[in-house]
Structures are given as C-alpha cells and as structure tokens.
Motif scaffolding. Structure first.
Motif, mmCIF file in Angstrom:
data_model
loop_
_atom_site.group_PDB
_atom_site.id
_atom_site.type_symbol
_atom_site.label_atom_id
_atom_site.label_comp_id
_atom_site.label_asym_id
_atom_site.label_seq_id
_atom_site.Cartn_x
_atom_site.Cartn_y
_atom_site.Cartn_z
ATOM 1 N N GLU A 233 31.744 36.240 22.224
ATOM 2 C CA GLU A 233 30.988 35.261 21.437
ATOM 3 C C GLU A 233 31.398 35.281 19.964
ATOM 4 O O GLU A 233 30.559 35.182 19.056
ATOM 5 C CB GLU A 233 29.483 35.511 21.576
ATOM 6 N N ASN A 236 30.344 32.214 17.761
ATOM 7 C CA ASN A 236 29.017 32.194 17.153
ATOM 8 C C ASN A 236 29.009 32.914 15.810
ATOM 9 O O ASN A 236 28.345 32.492 14.857
ATOM 10 C CB ASN A 236 28.005 32.835 18.099
ATOM 11 N N THR A 274 26.984 24.823 20.036
ATOM 12 C CA THR A 274 26.784 25.693 18.873
ATOM 13 C C THR A 274 26.275 24.961 17.644
ATOM 14 O O THR A 274 25.925 25.594 16.658
ATOM 15 C CB THR A 274 28.115 26.378 18.504
#
Length: 855
Positions: A233, A236, A274
């Motif tokens: 991830e 992010n 996102t």
C-alpha cells in the motif's frame, strides 16, 4: 640519625618503567606518527584529535591523506579496545567524503571491515560512522558491486530500522546509491527492504524522507518492485504526502514515485479508490503550485490516463480545461507535460471532442516548429491521437495552414516524430479534399525519407501513410517519377518484421492497379519477393495475396507462368509470351533475357504479338534516342550493382520504364531461391544495356507475326460478326485446329509429331522464341494459347488454363435460357475441345472434360 621504625616508607620506581611524558603538539605530522603507538590511551587520544581536525575542512582531510593517516587507521577499526575502535571509525567516516580518501579505502579493501562494524554487538556510534563511510564509498560503481558481493545490502537494509536518526540517514543514503545498480535494485524485494523504507516516510527529519522517496523512485522503475510496493500500500503513503500541505517540499518526489507506480496496471485500477484525482487537479490549479509540481502532476495524469476508466473520470472532472490552460505556460516543460497528458486523455472519444471544442489544437500546433525536440515529438503524438477518426479536429488543423510544417517533420532526425507525423497524415488523408491539398505540399516525395528509416515503426507508419495517398492516380504518377520511389517500397518486402512486410505489400497493392507502376515493381524485384513470401508458410497473409494478384494481373506472362491460369478478365491484347510452367520458388525471366539465350533443346518460348508494329514504332525510336545519349556519355555504365541503401536511378532509366519497351526489356533483380527466406543480397539493377535494348527491339521487329495479324483480321471479319455465342466458339475452335494441324484422334496422338516442326522453327529463327503465328503443327498448349488470343480480339470471354505434360485448355461461359427466354444464372462453364473433336464443349468437371485435361 635514622628515622623511626614503623613509619611509611617511600615507593621506589621500578627500573623498567618509563616516567610519564606529557606532550603538547599542534602539528598533525606529529600526531600522525603517534598512530604507530601500542598504547590504547594514546591511540584513542590521537584518533580523537584527528577526527576533530578532519571535521574542520576538506583541506584538512586531504592533508591527512597525504600524511599517510590511512596507512594506520583501517587496522584500528578492528582493534580490541572499543574506545580505539570507536575513535578510529569516527575519523575514517569523517575523512571518507574526500575523493582521494575514497580511492585509498577502495584500494586497501576497507569495505569488509566497515561492514563488520554493522554487527548488532557494535556500538551505535560505530554503526553511524561505518554507514557514513559506506554511503560515501557507494558513489562509485565498483564499490556498489563490492558491497553487494559482501552481503552489504542486506546489512544496510537491516539498519534502516535503526532507532538512531543519524544511522537511518546514512543507511538510507547508502541504499539510495546502491539501488542505482540494477542488481541491487532487483534484490530489494527479496531482502524485504521496502517496509522500512516506507516507514521512513513518516520520519521527523525531511532529509530522511527525501532520501527514502528517492530510493523508492529508483526501485519503482522495475515491474516486480512495483508489484511489491502495491501490496504494501505504498500508493496510500504517497497520496498522504501529496495531501499534506506541510510536506510541500516532498510533493515533487512523491509525484515522481507515484508516476512510476502507475506504470503497473493493477496500481492504475487501485488509484480510483484513493481520491488522488481530486488532489492532482488541486495541485495543477493551485495558485502556489510551482512549475515543477505542475509538470510532475501532469506526468501522473498522463500515466493514469492509460486506463480507460481513469480517462473517463478525468473527462467527467473536465481535466481538459485545466490542461489546455497550461499549454500557454512560459515554462516549456510544463507545456510539454500538458501535451503529454492531453495525448493520453485523447484516447477517450469525449475528451478528444472536448479538446477540439476548447481550442486546444491551435496551441498544440505551435509546438510543431519549436526548437525543443521533445516538444515536437509530443505535439505530433497528441495531434495524431486527436485527429484519429475525428473530422472536426482534422478540420481545425487543416484551417491553420500548417501543412508545410507537418510535411517537413517527416524528415525530422528523431524517429518518433517521423512516425507520429506519418500517422497524423494518414488520418488527414481519409478526406479526399484534404488529401488533394496535402499532395500539393509534396507529401509523396517527403514520405520517401521515412521509408528508408532504420526504425521499423517509422517504416510501418510511413507505408500506411503512403498507401492512404496512393488511392489517387496523380499520387501514383508522382511516385513513379521519383528516383527510387518504387524501389524504397520494394526493399521493405525484405524486412524481417512481418508488419512492415504487410504494409509494404499494401502499398504495392495500391500501386499495382497502374500498369506502368506494376512494370517498375517487377523491374526492381517486387514480383520475386512477393512470390517468396507467398510460398512461405509463416509470412503469407491476405495483403500479400492482394498485391501478388494485382501485380500479376498487370504482368500476364508472369501470371500464366507462375499460376498456370489466365481468367476471363485477363485479355491478351498486347505483347505476351508463354515460357511454360515454372515452379513457385523459381525466377521468372523477362523477355530480353529469353531472346539472348542460345538455341537449346528446351521447351520454346511462345511469343504473342497481335498488334501491327507494336514495338517497332515509337519504342524503337525511343531506344535509338537513348542509344545516342549512351554513346555521348560512355562513362556511365548501363548496369551497375549498388548497395541496398544507396541505389539510384538515372533519368534515362525512368523514361524507359514508362514505355512499353522499358517494361518488356527489364531484367529482374537476382533473388536467391528458397520458399521461406527472402534474400538479403542487395538489389542489382539489371536493365539491359542500350545496345542490347536496340538488339532486342530489332529481334521483336524481325519476328513480327504477320501470320497472327492475318488470323486476327480473318477472325474479326468472319467469326466476330456471328451473333450466336456457341456458334462463335465452335467456329473459332475449328479455325484454331485447322491452323495448328487439324484434328488428331486420341489413338493417333502419339504419332502427331510436332517436335520436329518446332525444332525447325527454332533453327530457322536462330532463337528459342517462336511467334505463335509461325506454328503450323501444335498440340494442346499451342492451340489453347492461340484460341485465347483470337477470342480476346473479338471480345469472346474465355480463360486459359495450364495442365500437366503439355496440356492446356480453354474455358468459356455460356448463358442458358429458360423456356420463356429469360437467362439462367449463373452461366455454365464449358471446356473447349481444340484437339480431337474441335468445337465440342464439355461441361466443366465432367468426365469428358477431365479426360481432355489429363493424360
């Protein structure tokens, strides 16, 4: 009097001991000598003093190197005393930033002892300065390799999680340098190096964050690493940095890393959840956005726009308006990045229309003549995308009178610009009026340059553009007049790239509808090259089939020799010759070479010359004129072998190729045999010399077929006037049989001696080429050819088919009618008997027809 007993006696020094010496010196030379001491306290003091001296300036470090400090310090970092070890590594770590020090440390093999200091048992201070020394050494390629071979990358990755900020900084700096080398970069995933790097993004120290981001940018260039980062991830984390205004100094690096991650399709899909799109647009439009941030934000948009779903989202958010605004930026890199994003977005039909309506195209066109090479490249790419199947955008471009600039870009030194421009011109050529306008700017001639490019993509796109313009007669005529015009296309049939071959064949298919160009294609070996591709099991394709078929339809002697068939629409109204059946991988020789052969016992070449003075008139005059020029310029050879990329054609060569003499007197380039390979030998222009050309014209004139001319006149005046089709066929069959020796019973066929008659004709004419009118005793293939020639002269549709062992026959179509007199479709096909029972018609495929066609 002595002292009283019982009092304390004074200590007497041992004679082996040296009285302590307190030494004060301010000279580094003196201190350097003390490095040879065996006393731990002295070594510690000396190393501390040298460290402090080195920290003051680079000049001091260089002086220490010259004094030979490094002859002693490396051994001290392995000293048993921890204080000495610590002071020695501090001194080496400080000195390692000096270039001469790095060279010495590499030469004496200091990497291994430095890595040993990364052991968990060592002090933090040793970790700090050993990583500092390693980060300085890692600036060179040889040290990168040595550190990797000594398992140093693993040790450094372990210290990314150190609790000491200095160790973190030095370690991530060393890793950022090591991953510049592919081997180290590829190992990061297996060493689990990305988890600690991502944690460093939350560091309180900006320098550590920047170094961690720089390392991630480098690592994310590899596909496998991108997958690993996606699973962790990482995106992010990057989005959080982008959304944090207090970390504005990290935004550019985060955008760069995000752009790399978006090269991965799965990451592209994940980005939709996102909320990064809103942040990206805010960056572009923000008043405080710097040109660098705008530039890299648009790079991310371009990368994200490779996915259709992302393009749709950008379109819904009207990203096009923002991008078009940035096209006029004073910063050329911002403008280029905006055009890149527009080029990517224009894959979406709605975005394509919107960019045209918002007047984005004129601003992009301004970059076509920009001195920046990248600007020209991305502008041509964007325009080629915007004009793809979009008439409105094409119309906008055409209204700006920039065709001269666009056509000129075909000669740009950069392959990508040539390729994009060719695609752009192909899009514009879909409209006939635009196509005519572009031709006025010399596009056909300009496309010759990219056709000779070393880039297969440029060759591919240039062929596509040329084919788009060659649907017009004047464009084909222009191609015919260009030196090496046809030759450039024919050469691409030799390409190992199947797509290039296919596009080149498409160009030839467009050209081959013109008889004069078909002559040129054959002259330069196009027939042989297409023939070889045709017989390849892997490279044959429908486009080659089309080019091959069209070329043969304009070269009937070759068609009959190679395929053994002339259809109903192939009429023999001009010079024709039958060389017999040749194998598919054999070379078809032109008539001039056949005339020059010595008389032999092989099957004769049957010449058909149905027109009076077909070659002895204007063509002989042209040959005589060219011969005079040849005599006036004896230094110019008539046949020259040239390298494949340096072939040229003279004006005389081009003029001859346009005439009938030029077509019939060409000599094909020599192509190596084989059914699956195309020869890489350079083409050889085998145009006969002018004296030989005159000799050939004289040979044709001497063998003018008066007998055939008389037959044509007789058939036209008698059989041609018959109203009944069946009667015409029967009468013509009887006429042909009578002129070729009459009917022959099947049982007597073996006694029908035609060979002697043919041999006498060859001897009489001193040639293997025999006019068909001179043959008085002929079998199947002689009669079938004569029937075809005479039938074409009276517009009687028939075909000519070749069989085995000298068999040949004609097929005719006869329309039957119903009781009411209406024609019954389709017409029936019959085989005509010219040998045994002349005039009899056998239904195609019937036992009688098969018996006539075979032995």
């Amino acid at each position: 009097m002595g002292k009283k007993k019982g009092g304390k006696e004074s200590e007497v020094p041992l004679k082996e001991e040296f009285d302590p010496v307190e030494l004060v010196t301010k000279k580094p030379q003196t201190v350097t000598l003390m490095l040879q001491s065996a006393e731990e306290s002295v070594l510690q003091t000396v190393c501390d003093s040298l460290y402090k001296y080195a920290e003051k300036s680079q000049e001091n470090k260089a002086q220490m190197v010259n004094l030979g400090v490094l002859e002693h310090l490396p051994r001290l970092i392995s000293h048993e005393d921890k204080l000495v070890k610590r002071s020695a590594i501090m001194c080496i770590g400080s000195m390692s930033s000096e270039n001469s020090c790095k060279k010495i440390l590499r030469r004496i093999g200091c990497v291994k002892p430095l890595l040993q200091l990364l052991s968990p048992d060592e002090e933090i201070i040793c970790h700090e300065f050993s990583t500092l020394a390693l980060s300085n050494l890692a600036e060179t390629f040889t040290s990168k390799i040595e550190i990797f071979e000594q398992n140093g990358l693993q040790l450094l990755v372990n210290h990314l999680s150190s609790t000491d900020c200095d160790v973190q900084k030095n370690t991530v700096h060393a890793v950022s340098l090591l991953v510049e080398e592919f081997q180290n970069r590829a190992a990061m995933k297996d060493l689990h190096g990305f988890e600690p790097l991502l944690k460093l993004l939350d560091s309180d120290y900006p320098v550590i964050q920047e170094l961690a981001l720089s390392t991630l940018i480098t690592c994310s260039q590899d596909a496998e690493n991108r997958g690993a980062l996606r699973e962790l991830e990482a995106m992010n984390k990057l989005v959080d940095i982008i959304g944090n205004e207090t970390w504005s100094d990290l935004h550019i690096l985060a955008l760069q890393c995000l752009a790399n991650l978006l090269e991965d399709t799965e990451t592209l899909r994940a980005i939709q959840t996102t909320g990064v799109f809103d942040k990206l647009l805010a960056f572009i439009t923000g008043s405080s956005s710097s040109p660098e941030i705008q530039q890299f934000t648009m790079i991310v948009i371009a990368a994200a726009s490779r996915l259709e779903e992302n393009r749709r989202i950008f379109n819904e958010q009207e990203t096009e308006k923002t991008l078009i605004t940035l096209l006029t930026s004073d910063n050329i890199q911002v403008s280029i990045s905006a055009v890149k994003a527009i080029a990517a977005l224009s894959e979406n039909l709605s975005s394509r229309d919107k960019i045209g309506r918002l007047d984005g195209i004129p601003n992009i066109m301004k970059l076509l003549s920009h001195e920046n090479e990248e600007a020209r490249e991305i502008a041509t790419l964007a325009l080629s995308n915007l004009t793809n199947a979009n008439q409105n955008n094409c119309n906008i471009l055409m209204d700006k009178n920039s065709l001269d600039v666009i056509v000129k870009l075909l000669s740009d030194k950069k392959y990508e610009i040539q390729s994009n421009t060719a695609v752009l011109l192909s899009n514009l050529a879909m409209n006939e009026s635009w196509r005519n306008e572009i031709k006025k700017h010399g596009v056909v001639k300009a496309l010759m340059e990219p056709l000779k490019s070393e880039s297969e993509q440029v060759q591919l796109d240039a062929c596509q553009a040329l084919a788009a313009f060659l649907c017009d007669v004047d464009a084909r005529n222009k191609l015919l007049t260009l030196d090496e015009g046809i030759l450039n296309v024919v050469n691409l049939l030799r390409s190992p790239n199947g797509s290039v071959q296919r596009n080149a064949a498409w160009v030839l298919a467009m050209c081959a509808v013109d008889e004069n160009i078909a002559e040129e294609i054959t002259k330069y070996g196009g027939l042989e090259l297409l023939q070889q591709i045709q017989h390849s099991s892997t490279r044959k394709n429908p486009v080659v089939d089309m080019a091959w078929s069209r070329l043969l339809n304009n070269n009937l002697p070759a068609k009959y020799a190679l395929t053994g068939e002339l259809g109903f629409d192939n009429t023999l109204e001009s010079l024709f010759f039958d060389v017999g059946k040749i194998r598919g991988d054999s070379q078809f020789l032109p008539l001039p070479l056949l005339f020059n052969e010595e008389v032999n016992n092989k099957r004769p070449v049957i010449l058909v010359n149905p027109k009076k003075n077909a070659t002895s008139g204007s063509n002989s005059k042209r040959a005589n004129k060219d011969e005079e020029k040849h005599t006036a310029s004896p230094s110019k050879p008539a046949s020259v072998e040239k390298p494949e990329k340096q072939r040229t054609r003279t004006r005389n060569d081009r003029r001859m190729s346009k005439s009938r003499v030029g077509r019939d007197n060409r000599e094909e380039p020599i192509i190596s045999g084989g059914t699956n390979t195309v020869s890489e030998k350079p083409l050889v222009e085998t145009i006969p010399s002018l004296p030989a050309l005159s000799k050939f014209v004289t040979s044709i004139s001497a063998t003018e077929d008066k007998e055939l001319l008389n037959m044509v006149q007789t058939v036209q005046s008698t059989i041609g006037g018959l109203s009944d089709l069946s009667e015409q066929i029967t009468s013509l069959a009887l006429f042909v049989s009578d002129r070729m020796g009459g009917n022959v019973e099947r049982s007597d066929f073996t006694n029908f001696s035609f060979e002697l008659h043919i041999s006498e004709l060859k001897t009489e004419l001193a040639s293997n080429v025999i006019p068909i009118g001179r043959i008085k005793c002929g079998i199947y293939y002689h009669r079938a050819l004569l029937f075809k020639v005479l039938a074409d002269q009276i517009a009687l549709r028939c075909s000519l088919m070749r069989g085995e062992y000298g068999r040949a026959w004609n097929e005719v179509q006869i329309m039957e009618r119903s009781e009411t007199g209406q024609p019954i479709l389709p017409p029936k096909v019959f085989v005509v008997d010219l040998m045994h029972n002349p005039g009899e018609l056998f239904p195609k495929g019937s036992p009688e027809a098969v018996k006539y066609q075979r032995i």
